[in-house]
Scaffold this motif. Sequence first.
Motif, PDB file in Angstrom:
ATOM      1  N   VAL A 579      14.768  48.605  50.369  1.00 36.28           N
ATOM      2  CA  VAL A 579      15.000  47.534  51.345  1.00 36.28           C
ATOM      3  C   VAL A 579      16.288  47.851  52.088  1.00 36.28           C
ATOM      4  O   VAL A 579      17.287  48.221  51.474  1.00 36.28           O
ATOM      5  N   GLY A 580      16.203  47.778  53.396  1.00 36.14           N
ATOM      6  CA  GLY A 580      17.382  48.082  54.203  1.00 36.14           C
ATOM      7  C   GLY A 580      17.786  46.905  55.058  1.00 36.14           C
ATOM      8  O   GLY A 580      16.969  46.337  55.771  1.00 36.14           O
ATOM      9  N   PHE A 581      19.034  46.506  54.956  1.00 36.15           N
ATOM     10  CA  PHE A 581      19.585  45.502  55.870  1.00 36.15           C
ATOM     11  C   PHE A 581      20.322  46.245  56.973  1.00 36.15           C
ATOM     12  O   PHE A 581      21.033  47.218  56.706  1.00 36.15           O
ATOM     13  N   GLN A 629      13.882  49.799  44.236  1.00 35.51           N
ATOM     14  CA  GLN A 629      14.680  50.837  43.600  1.00 35.51           C
ATOM     15  C   GLN A 629      16.061  50.893  44.260  1.00 35.51           C
ATOM     16  O   GLN A 629      17.070  51.034  43.583  1.00 35.51           O
ATOM     17  N   THR A 630      16.063  50.784  45.559  1.00 35.35           N
ATOM     18  CA  THR A 630      17.303  50.980  46.300  1.00 35.35           C
ATOM     19  C   THR A 630      17.422  49.950  47.418  1.00 35.35           C
ATOM     20  O   THR A 630      16.426  49.548  48.011  1.00 35.35           O
ATOM     21  N   VAL A 631      18.650  49.521  47.661  1.00 29.41           N
ATOM     22  CA  VAL A 631      18.949  48.676  48.816  1.00 29.41           C
ATOM     23  C   VAL A 631      20.011  49.391  49.624  1.00 29.41           C
ATOM     24  O   VAL A 631      20.941  49.958  49.056  1.00 29.41           O
ATOM     25  N   VAL A 671      22.710  50.591  45.384  1.00 30.45           N
ATOM     26  CA  VAL A 671      23.106  49.964  46.650  1.00 30.45           C
ATOM     27  C   VAL A 671      23.884  50.990  47.451  1.00 30.45           C
ATOM     28  O   VAL A 671      24.865  51.544  46.958  1.00 30.45           O
ATOM     29  N   LYS A 672      23.405  51.283  48.630  1.00 28.47           N
ATOM     30  CA  LYS A 672      24.048  52.301  49.457  1.00 28.47           C
ATOM     31  C   LYS A 672      24.555  51.660  50.744  1.00 28.47           C
ATOM     32  O   LYS A 672      23.991  50.692  51.236  1.00 28.47           O
ATOM     33  N   SER A 673      25.603  52.268  51.246  1.00 25.32           N
ATOM     34  CA  SER A 673      26.207  51.735  52.455  1.00 25.32           C
ATOM     35  C   SER A 673      26.265  52.820  53.510  1.00 25.32           C
ATOM     36  O   SER A 673      26.669  53.953  53.221  1.00 25.32           O
ATOM     37  N   PHE A 674      25.833  52.493  54.702  1.00 27.19           N
ATOM     38  CA  PHE A 674      25.929  53.442  55.808  1.00 27.19           C
ATOM     39  C   PHE A 674      26.618  52.770  56.982  1.00 27.19           C
ATOM     40  O   PHE A 674      26.489  51.569  57.185  1.00 27.19           O
ATOM     41  N   VAL A 675      27.315  53.584  57.725  1.00 23.98           N
ATOM     42  CA  VAL A 675      27.865  53.093  58.984  1.00 23.98           C
ATOM     43  C   VAL A 675      27.136  53.838  60.088  1.00 23.98           C
ATOM     44  O   VAL A 675      27.188  55.067  60.158  1.00 23.98           O
ATOM     45  N   ILE A 687      19.427  59.121  58.034  1.00 24.90           N
ATOM     46  CA  ILE A 687      18.003  59.477  57.951  1.00 24.90           C
ATOM     47  C   ILE A 687      17.771  60.458  56.791  1.00 24.90           C
ATOM     48  O   ILE A 687      16.803  60.356  56.038  1.00 24.90           O
ATOM     49  N   GLU A 688      18.703  61.387  56.659  1.00 28.66           N
ATOM     50  CA  GLU A 688      18.601  62.371  55.583  1.00 28.66           C
ATOM     51  C   GLU A 688      18.583  61.671  54.219  1.00 28.66           C
ATOM     52  O   GLU A 688      17.728  61.920  53.381  1.00 28.66           O
ATOM     53  N   GLU A 689      19.527  60.743  54.070  1.00 27.27           N
ATOM     54  CA  GLU A 689      19.614  59.992  52.811  1.00 27.27           C
ATOM     55  C   GLU A 689      18.365  59.138  52.601  1.00 27.27           C
ATOM     56  O   GLU A 689      17.883  58.994  51.490  1.00 27.27           O
ATOM     57  N   LEU A 690      17.893  58.588  53.686  1.00 21.51           N
ATOM     58  CA  LEU A 690      16.717  57.732  53.597  1.00 21.51           C
ATOM     59  C   LEU A 690      15.526  58.531  53.085  1.00 21.51           C
ATOM     60  O   LEU A 690      14.747  58.060  52.253  1.00 21.51           O
ATOM     61  N   LYS A 691      15.414  59.748  53.587  1.00 25.52           N
ATOM     62  CA  LYS A 691      14.335  60.625  53.103  1.00 25.52           C
ATOM     63  C   LYS A 691      14.481  60.823  51.593  1.00 25.52           C
ATOM     64  O   LYS A 691      13.495  60.730  50.857  1.00 25.52           O
ATOM     65  N   ASN A 692      15.703  61.085  51.180  1.00 18.05           N
ATOM     66  CA  ASN A 692      15.931  61.274  49.744  1.00 18.05           C
ATOM     67  C   ASN A 692      15.517  60.037  48.953  1.00 18.05           C
ATOM     68  O   ASN A 692      14.900  60.141  47.903  1.00 18.05           O
ATOM     69  N   MET A 693      15.867  58.885  49.517  1.00 16.90           N
ATOM     70  CA  MET A 693      15.553  57.638  48.806  1.00 16.90           C
ATOM     71  C   MET A 693      14.052  57.478  48.647  1.00 16.90           C
ATOM     72  O   MET A 693      13.555  57.137  47.583  1.00 16.90           O
TER      73      MET A 693
END
Lengths: 700, 302, 226
Positions: A579-581, A629-631, A671-675, A687-693
């Motif tokens: 889930v991504g906010f 699994q991941t937010v 829980v991951k944080s991106f700027v 996007i790279e991390e998202l693929k990994n997720m």
Amino acid sequence: MISRAGQQSRQAKAPRYSPPCQGGCPVHTPVQSYVNLVAQGRFRESLREIMAYNPFPSSCGRVCFHPCEDNCRRGDVDSSISIMAIKRFVTDTVRDSGEWVEKQDVDATNGKKVAVIGSGPAGMSAAYDLARMGCDVTVLEREKAAGGMLRRGILDFRLPQDILDHDIDYILSHGIDLKTGVELVANSEVNGDGSKVSIDSLTGAGYDAVLVTVGLSASRGLPIPNTDAKGVHLAVPFLRAVNEGELPDLGEDVLVVGGGNVAIDVARSAKRVSNGKVKMCCLEARDEMPAHEWEITDAVAEGIEMHCSRGPNEVKMDDTGNVTGLEIKEVACVFDAAGRFAPEFHADSEHVLECDTLILAIGQMSELDFCDGSGVERNERGQLIVDRNTWMTTRDGVFAGGEVAAGPGAAITAIAGGHTAATEIAKYLELDNPARFLPPEDQYLESLPAETADKVRKENRATAPQLGVDERIVDFSEIDLGFGSWDAVREAQRCMNCAAGATVVGEKCTSCLTCVRACPYDIPEISEEVRVAQMDPNKCQSCGICAAECPANAIEISMEIDRPGLPAFDKLEAGQDVVGFYCQYGRFANPEAGLNAKVEFEGVQMLPVLCTGRLEETDILRPIVEGAQTVFVCSCPDVSCHHNRGSWRAHKRIARAQQLLEDAGTDRDRVKSFVTYPSGSGYAPFIEELKNMTESKVGK
Amino acid sequence: MSHRSNLERVLKSGEFAVTAELGPPKSASAEIVKEKARMLEGYCEAANITDCQTAIVRLSSIAAGVLAQNEGLEPVIQMTCRDRNRIGIQADLLGASALGARNLLCLTGDHQSFGNHPKSKNVFDMDSISLLKMVKGMCEGRFECGEEMKEAPTFFIGAAENPFADPFEFRAPRLAMKAEAGAEFIQTQIIYNIDKFKEWMRQVRELGAHEKTYILAGVAPLKSAGMAKYMKKNVPGMDVPDEYIERMANAADPKAEGIQICVEVLEEVRAVEGVSGAHVMAIEWEEAVPEIMEKAGLLPRP
Amino acid sequence: MIKAERKPVSEIMKMLSATGDCNNVVVAGCGTCVTICFAGGEQEVESLVQEVKIADSTCGRDPRTYTETTPQRQCEVEFIEPLEDAVTGADAVISLACGVGVQVLAERYPDTQVIPGLNTTFMGPPVKQGEWYENCAGCGDCVLGWTAGVCPVARCAKSMMNGPCGGSQDGKCEVGKDIDCGWALIVSGLSRKGQLDFIAKAAKAKDWSPSSHGGQRKMTREDLMI
């Protein structure tokens, strides 16, 4: 059980307010709502929201005098939002997509027949409302095409005909029968082929109500000598001729008399069809001219000379009867002490402004010959007698709306008149919920206090590009070129969401001062009198930080979920475990990135939030509780955070959520944080991390 | 009897008095106490037996004091308020007096968070000043509660003061308060910043406190430049001048240099009006005391 | 007000496990002091439930059912009476109140396991948002009038009545550089007011009998009793 009565009395009063942009609009279009949908890249939804209230969005997006912008409180901070240009952008974008918005809901037919005479903005708006209420509506139009003054009075360089067609076609698609080439006349003039009808012939044909919206269709003349000289024209026929391509033979020195918007339109049209000089003269001083300032500025930019404070005295002509000029007198003052129109002139100031073409644009009037013998009466000044409450004429069942009833006004004012007339007709016909399209009168916010305005991040107003002056005056090409999509979105994101802010649930508030300390705008107060937090709705910027910080959950944000959105996680859909906010004002709102809120990544539930600073730890962790699994949270960089400190707050809460995860014995990295920068940087690593997720999900 | 202890005797005689310091072991070893006592005997009037200094558990001050006394070294029993309430303190002091201890130093005590049992609960039922008042009363035959006792203990009562702690302007008045409360002698914190010490002494003299209590200036030999830096950084008020740190760093034999500096400081403070003696603290380096005394020309002891 | 902080969830889980199969759990916050210090308000109740759920699912335990409630104050029986049905039907109650509230709850519902979710820390104000300090030890014998409004009991590591000790440096306590020396504040406060004489005379040992050293303390006001 303890009585909570004592608590209730402590509850802060929270009267409901609406944003003043909406209040400024004669039809109370929900400006904030549609602007915010644009800010999120949700253009089609935005347009549909506009069109529930304003059936002429493409037209108003171009020619409206946009009182919404005058009332926009962003103007108290830097400058108002380019609301009209945003509206135009939405209509252009949706139209260019090849698929106009879907129809509004239409009630089942109620068997009532209504005839609307005149297809200008007032008539068409009323027809639109009545059709939606289930009436069988026929619109009768004297000209070949519908649109009234929007079609005949406004030239393509401001409103191209095919753009207007779109608005009209949409209105008609709600089951309205349009008959063109039908004129309303007195009984004696009615003919058999249906091209000339009267009030009696209509009621005789079974119409339960008739609405007269014939506007101010004729130009007034001037009571001075020689107006019958060759080369003297009237504004309305002139504009109509230009619009229809029947160009009158203009000379090389055109003088337009009048200082209103129509006069400006006439002058600018003349500039495009004549080869020579175009000048204007009017009674009013430059700063008294009734035309909108921006219209005057545009006209001057196009090389039109202004001769202000000049009153026409006599048309000069040569021996052959051709106009040679206008003798004018210099105006001492236009209005008397009471503000009434009572021009006074300087003695012996007569002189001649030379011209070979003279166009009179000093005002318009209705053509009301149809009244003769109809029972629809006129007053001593020749105007329709209309009841200002019911908008009924002196004949039962015959109503009037728009300029013919209310006097000269803008298109949006006429649209409002149409809504009002439709409401009154619906009452007359005893329909259910007759006022449903009539905007309610709300309480509107006042201007933004300076101490708050000072704390709001300054963002420059964007203006859409225009044709250069040299390119403009050669033909009737539209001058305004409209926003690009990212410009429109960014401009919409300047909206401060006035009146959509925080309210306190008094019985929960513990007066802990957290909101007072956390608010980036120093708005909450706890007073001696009301010993719970209060947020002045006039000041609140709706960032939501206080609501997220409040330990007692005592603060609610009054925005509806879907616009300036609150996080709305409900449950995971099948196949989703990420889930991504994301900040809906950030990277994901950028339609030019080929990605917007509509786009969902496979296996990912994307949730928009207006400023990630609104997210509480519990919002962040809820998807994990529900099995994700991941937010992740994509916030904006501090430098571009709409609320200054929103992203900064978000980072703190993300860190807290990570700590809670670790304490609970699981991986904090869930829980991951991106700027992500609105411009695009930071996106590739995300996007790279998202693929990994999502891949890690596969491997699981 | 004109004096209760040797220390009191020397101070009252007007001779420059010297006390040293004996740190009991972190064990039950009587031998270590005895050895240290033998090392110091004859080089000072009396030696302080620390009371679990810096809150590290060590052989008790009173027991070690008795062991030292048996070796011929007069002890100064130290009593802190950290570990005992007024009941425990009074009981122990009656015992100490009964065992022949005659010098008593009253301290608030280092906080337990510095020591090897930081999770312990402290007591701090009283502080150094209320302890002084209590001991003075005991010596006059009254318990703290006011109850009379049949045979009062006998102590030459002392206290400590740190001229280098803050607020500086309150340090001399505080010394006067201690004298008022019953302190007959005062040992100061280790002095390196002589200018500040002199200023403090000026304030003490202004209050006339030096005439109410004997002031023994604290000195200590540095072992190394590292130790000097450590103390400067970590011990409140211990501002070792850079000059000394440099001398220690450049010295071929740092220990000898440390002793040399100690002697220099001792000579300087000895000349200050109102200073009646010195308290030589050779921390875990008791063997340095004879050399310092020798070099300072303070031998033999009266 | 009373300050408290959340216990680590692992400790709460340990207590839950020791209680048995707690499938039905009430998590009760408290709407006053501990709400204000972000330890036991409605938001923290929600947060703790989430954390327990995550901890449970991490170790593969079946989900429990939760009742979340935040009465105005747990320390008054009247405010916790309405919880009766929920509490008596529960296998355990995790109380996010201070120790006062936990005990009132435990006493009112003696047959239910009441688990403290917080560590009650001290009485004191916030210094700023997110930071609090202790400034009253509840010693039962207030001397603030003599000490420039700074408590020597709570704000001196050694609770000295005749301070400051030799460990005061630059206004800070020897125990930690982030702790103000209470006695340095007292001296500067009194000197500002010209009242240094208030502490110039040695105070005798404090009477600690009104403090917690005299057994459980009680107060009565006969005139108020109904």
